[in-house]
Design an enzyme around this catalytic site. Sequence first.
Site, PDB file in Angstrom:
ATOM      1  CG  HIS A  34      -1.685  -1.387   1.481  1.00 48.98           C
ATOM      2  ND1 HIS A  34      -2.530  -1.522   0.548  1.00 48.98           N
ATOM      3  CD2 HIS A  34      -1.773  -2.301   2.245  1.00 48.98           C
ATOM      4  CE1 HIS A  34      -3.246  -2.712   0.964  1.00 48.98           C
ATOM      5  NE2 HIS A  34      -2.580  -3.100   2.069  1.00 48.98           N
TER       6      HIS A  34
ATOM      7  CD  GLU B 183      -3.262  -3.723   5.721  1.00 52.11           C
ATOM      8  OE1 GLU B 183      -4.277  -3.177   5.153  1.00 52.11           O
ATOM      9  OE2 GLU B 183      -2.672  -4.698   5.018  1.00 52.11           O
TER      10      GLU B 183
ATOM     11  NE  ARG C  84      -4.935  -7.377  -8.138  1.00 49.38           N
ATOM     12  CZ  ARG C  84      -6.329  -6.749  -7.883  1.00 49.38           C
ATOM     13  NH1 ARG C  84      -6.920  -6.757  -6.884  1.00 49.38           N
ATOM     14  NH2 ARG C  84      -6.871  -6.344  -9.220  1.00 49.38           N
TER      15      ARG C  84
END
Length: 323
Positions: free
Chosen positions: A105, A122, A200
């Site tokens: 990310h 996260e 990705r």
Amino acid sequence: MRNVNYPLKFEPILKDKIWGGQKLKSLLNKESNLPNVGESWEISDVENDTSIVSNGTLKNISLRELLETYKGDLIGEKNYSVFGNKFPLLIKFIDAKEDLSIQLHPNDELAAERHDSFGKTEMWYVMQADKDANLIVGFNQKMTPERYLKHLEDKSLTDILNFDKVKTGDTYFIEVGRVHAIGAGVMLAEIQQTSDITYRVYDWGRVDDEGNERELHNDLAIDAFDFDMPENFRVQYQKDKNTSNNMVSCPYFTTNFLHVTEPILKLNTKDSFFIYMCVEGEALIETETTSEFINQGETILLPAVIETYKITSTNAKLLEVYV
């Protein structure tokens, strides 16, 4: 105006994923007709995926409407001055029947510049893992952009990735720029910044029902990597009963582990909302005016305006989150 001073529950937003499974339905009692439920978005202010209150006098009101109406009473005055009418966290349960794509990310700066979004720092708490299930976090050796691109090009990326076997209670902090993936057989709780930006870089050669591979984002990803990141992604934490044990503290959120076996009186001195994710058992959360049960797989938001409350259980494990 209706009061916001009670524990808020929200309708889960369930996501069908190519890698999803049945555990969110069978273990966490999420109701869905989707074939492969990969994610349950418990509290979300992502565009077009805003949570809706499911209990009490504010039932059917969206999280965005709550924030616009109650402002600092909902999330805390300091948080409101920083985030305005944008809830800062996205709270999820995730079930991977198959491996997720290898991904990373972007940080706040890149995400703002490219996507008008927050970055995506996260953390993961493993709720259940099949035998030999693993997570991919980071590289298994010192990495450079050149070496990474060579492995990407000759399709040997998995040779340089770090695979960790996991069990219930294992916790990981995933900073922006760190390569990662949830492995097959893992169900976990995820706490993150409000962002749905994922790059990705590898998807195991998977194709959808029509034979199409999912889009990769290697051009964007190469600038988002932090190849010099230290290997401190495994979170060590205490598990003392009936007290808040710190797991992760970062600029975006603080998460504590709370194992409740007797009534605990809580005093909110943080000028923040509090979120409780029930990862095991069940508990009763009582305020001065009302009470609400929280069962495994459920999430509750306590508005910042609630100053004192009590959590009662004989054996519940909760993740306690605030900003």
